[in-house]
Design an enzyme around this catalytic site. Sequence first.
Site, PDB file in Angstrom:
ATOM      1  N   CYS A 129      13.084  10.541   7.960  1.00  0.00           N
ATOM      2  CA  CYS A 129      12.942  10.043   9.333  1.00  0.00           C
ATOM      3  C   CYS A 129      14.241  10.202  10.120  1.00  0.00           C
ATOM      4  O   CYS A 129      14.215  10.244  11.342  1.00  0.00           O
ATOM      5  CB  CYS A 129      12.452   8.617   9.326  1.00  0.00           C
ATOM      6  N   GLU A 148       9.415   0.952  10.921  1.00  0.00           N
ATOM      7  CA  GLU A 148      10.448   1.996  10.758  1.00  0.00           C
ATOM      8  C   GLU A 148       9.718   3.301  10.998  1.00  0.00           C
ATOM      9  O   GLU A 148       8.892   3.720  10.200  1.00  0.00           O
ATOM     10  CB  GLU A 148      11.038   1.900   9.354  1.00  0.00           C
ATOM     11  N   LYS A 172       0.845  -1.194   0.000  1.00  0.00           N
ATOM     12  CA  LYS A 172       0.000   0.000   0.000  1.00  0.00           C
ATOM     13  C   LYS A 172       0.881   1.245   0.000  1.00  0.00           C
ATOM     14  O   LYS A 172       1.509   1.575   1.000  1.00  0.00           O
ATOM     15  CB  LYS A 172      -0.893   0.053   1.243  1.00  0.00           C
ATOM     16  N   GLU A 211       8.810  15.351  16.483  1.00  0.00           N
ATOM     17  CA  GLU A 211       9.264  15.264  15.094  1.00  0.00           C
ATOM     18  C   GLU A 211       8.455  16.248  14.234  1.00  0.00           C
ATOM     19  O   GLU A 211       7.234  16.218  14.226  1.00  0.00           O
ATOM     20  CB  GLU A 211       9.057  13.838  14.572  1.00  0.00           C
TER      21      GLU A 211
HETATM   22  P1  NAD Z   1       1.350   8.059   8.599  1.00  0.00           P
HETATM   23  O1  NAD Z   1       2.020   7.185   9.585  1.00  0.00           O
HETATM   24  O2  NAD Z   1      -0.083   8.401   8.836  1.00  0.00           O
HETATM   25  O3  NAD Z   1       1.403   7.381   7.134  1.00  0.00           O
HETATM   26  C1  NAD Z   1       2.386   6.478   6.687  1.00  0.00           C
HETATM   27  C2  NAD Z   1       1.694   5.317   5.978  1.00  0.00           C
HETATM   28  O4  NAD Z   1       0.838   4.670   6.915  1.00  0.00           O
HETATM   29  C3  NAD Z   1       0.796   5.733   4.805  1.00  0.00           C
HETATM   30  O5  NAD Z   1       0.850   4.756   3.805  1.00  0.00           O
HETATM   31  C4  NAD Z   1      -0.574   5.732   5.439  1.00  0.00           C
HETATM   32  O6  NAD Z   1      -1.611   5.531   4.528  1.00  0.00           O
HETATM   33  C5  NAD Z   1      -0.469   4.554   6.372  1.00  0.00           C
HETATM   34  N1  NAD Z   1      -1.472   4.524   7.423  1.00  0.00           N
HETATM   35  C6  NAD Z   1      -2.188   5.552   7.951  1.00  0.00           C
HETATM   36  N2  NAD Z   1      -3.078   5.083   8.854  1.00  0.00           N
HETATM   37  C7  NAD Z   1      -2.892   3.745   8.926  1.00  0.00           C
HETATM   38  C8  NAD Z   1      -3.494   2.709   9.684  1.00  0.00           C
HETATM   39  N3  NAD Z   1      -4.473   2.923  10.551  1.00  0.00           N
HETATM   40  N4  NAD Z   1      -3.054   1.450   9.502  1.00  0.00           N
HETATM   41  C9  NAD Z   1      -2.052   1.177   8.648  1.00  0.00           C
HETATM   42  N5  NAD Z   1      -1.463   2.114   7.887  1.00  0.00           N
HETATM   43  C10 NAD Z   1      -1.871   3.386   8.022  1.00  0.00           C
HETATM   44  O7  NAD Z   1       2.177   9.348   8.423  1.00  0.00           O
HETATM   45  P2  NAD Z   1       1.657  10.739   7.811  1.00  0.00           P
HETATM   46  O8  NAD Z   1       0.351  11.149   8.393  1.00  0.00           O
HETATM   47  O9  NAD Z   1       1.732  10.654   6.344  1.00  0.00           O
HETATM   48  O10 NAD Z   1       2.759  11.698   8.369  1.00  0.00           O
HETATM   49  C11 NAD Z   1       2.675  12.098   9.728  1.00  0.00           C
HETATM   50  C12 NAD Z   1       4.020  12.072  10.360  1.00  0.00           C
HETATM   51  O11 NAD Z   1       4.569  10.743  10.299  1.00  0.00           O
HETATM   52  C13 NAD Z   1       5.060  12.910   9.676  1.00  0.00           C
HETATM   53  O12 NAD Z   1       4.984  14.238   9.972  1.00  0.00           O
HETATM   54  C14 NAD Z   1       6.298  12.254  10.220  1.00  0.00           C
HETATM   55  O13 NAD Z   1       6.541  12.698  11.503  1.00  0.00           O
HETATM   56  C15 NAD Z   1       5.947  10.806  10.248  1.00  0.00           C
HETATM   57  N6  NAD Z   1       6.425  10.086   9.061  1.00  0.00           N
HETATM   58  C16 NAD Z   1       7.540   9.362   9.189  1.00  0.00           C
HETATM   59  C17 NAD Z   1       8.041   8.693   8.087  1.00  0.00           C
HETATM   60  C18 NAD Z   1       9.282   7.882   8.165  1.00  0.00           C
HETATM   61  O14 NAD Z   1       9.934   7.675   7.148  1.00  0.00           O
HETATM   62  N7  NAD Z   1       9.646   7.366   9.319  1.00  0.00           N
HETATM   63  C19 NAD Z   1       7.409   8.785   6.868  1.00  0.00           C
HETATM   64  C20 NAD Z   1       6.236   9.521   6.768  1.00  0.00           C
HETATM   65  C21 NAD Z   1       5.763  10.165   7.900  1.00  0.00           C
END
Ligand code: NAD
Length: 521
Positions: free
Chosen positions: A310, A276, A200, A415
């Site tokens: 990250c 991660e 996904k 973060e």
């Molecule tokens: P997020 O954790 O919501 O999204 C990351 C992935 O998880 C996306 O594919 C999203 O669709 C999916 N996701 C969302 N809800 C989910 C659920 N209930 N079950 C399974 N998967 C789910 O992150 P975001 O809202 O896009 O970003 C928010 C914050 O997350 C950012 O500001 C940052 O701090 C952090 N982030 C970290 C990384 C990293 O590389 N570690 C990457 C993106 C975001």
Amino acid sequence: LAIESTKMTISDTLEIASPSGKTLRVPTGLFINNKFVPSVDGGTLETINPATGASLGHVSCASASDVDLAVSAARTAFNTTWGRNSSPSQRAACLFKLASLLEEHAVELSELESLDNGKPRWIAETMDIADTAGCFRYYAGLADKIEGKTIEQKEGEKLAFTKLEPLGVCGQIIPWNYPIGMLGWKVAPALAAGNCIVLKPAEQTPLSALRIAELSVEAGLPAGVFNVINGLGPVVGDAITGHMDIDKVAFTGSTAIGKRVMERAARSNLKKVTLELGGKSPVVVFDDADLDQAVNWAALGILFNQGQDCTAGSRLFVQEGIYDKFLPKLVAAFKAHAIGDPFSDQTFQGPQITQRHQQRILDYIESGKSEGAKLEIGGGPWSASDGKGDFDKGFFVQPTIFSGCKKGMKIVDEEIFGPVLAVAKFKTEEEGIALANDTSYGLGAGVFSTNASRCMRVASAIQAGTVWVNNYVVVSNAVPFGGFKASGIGRELGVDAIKEYTQVKSIHWNYGETLDWPLTG
Ligand code: NAD
């Protein structure tokens, strides 16, 4: 501002007019069983160009029923053409081919990635896509080197040995910051080890995975081995993590969702989990550091990928003897780079991923101002002054430095995932280490010093999965990557990632021991 599923009629192929003059073509469907199909409920998802705020078009948006279809396709492939029914060299051949196809299509893919994510096109081509091709090649090379071991028991009687077997069907949930890169880190080792995949992508960046799915057919992956279903986290993500026929979930994203992923994995079928997650990584610069080099790496560490990394080095600790020389040079470095048009080869910083995320970063900047940190540069949205290319409607943020930062300020503790750096001064090595470790996260860290013994002491004392000494943020496909503390579980990249996609089977082999019955003392 939240991304939602809508219902509208869309064509099978999205045609995007690229600023380069090309027409980019992307299949819009869900990729299940090597075919692009609409979602069961007709849901669609809009994707936006963050540099201009303009719509790029719509793709299919999956529901839980589509996850069931993708899992069933993956399970069938695992039981018939992949897994134990494929040879390591056959899997390697597909991965080598996919690596070459990524390189062949690097320019087109980089345009797509830049339009969907906002990152500079040249960086997408020379780093994201080049490294991802390297990642597929690295794991192609490892596919036939996945080995168990023999364990001597008793000569002439017994031998034990282990086999590393694939897990089965893996759900992989990736974020928007490196859409192609994160796909590579997850897909390549999983396929090399013989697993089948339901991937996904993030709802903000659905496009490049669809084009790579198309290339995967050309690379020879049998139907059902690799499935891509775009959709919303709370719907598709939840359906994956709670699915009873998925054997493992690999997730990259926020720590809050990571906790939910683990909980749902445990409550369903206790599927294996690798996470991660976020970071608040420290960079510690000592008085004896090479000043100019430390400045350059520290700037790269927080500004690379618009700060949406990250491991972004978002807390900078500078020793008091060098501080007054260091800070003006860092401010100058923040001023020096070009922001704006992601299609210009001069641009280093593009827009943030969404307007919502831009606002989130700006709110953090306001909190820094109101909580008493000193603004050294930046501090607001960036807007194009030349009025060219609609970039004044893009989601840009000025590269921002706060000094005088202390624990308790939100910009120090949380973060931000943007180009915002919190700087503080320290006196002794012990204090530098203590400040670096004063966080719930433990993903990355940087140490700058020309004293090798100090570098070794500090690198050992810092609680982080990766410590960069006299450099920062650069990763290698051959070196494991992952978090200490709340930054995650498990490792990606390197040989270690193969362990995360295999399970150990121990076989006790009797070739001489006899058993008399009944047993007596
Ligand atoms: P997020 O954790 O919501 O999204 C990351 C992935 O998880 C996306 O594919 C999203 O669709 C999916 N996701 C969302 N809800 C989910 C659920 N209930 N079950 C399974 N998967 C789910 O992150 P975001 O809202 O896009 O970003 C928010 C914050 O997350 C950012 O500001 C940052 O701090 C952090 N982030 C970290 C990384 C990293 O590389 N570690 C990457 C993106 C975001």
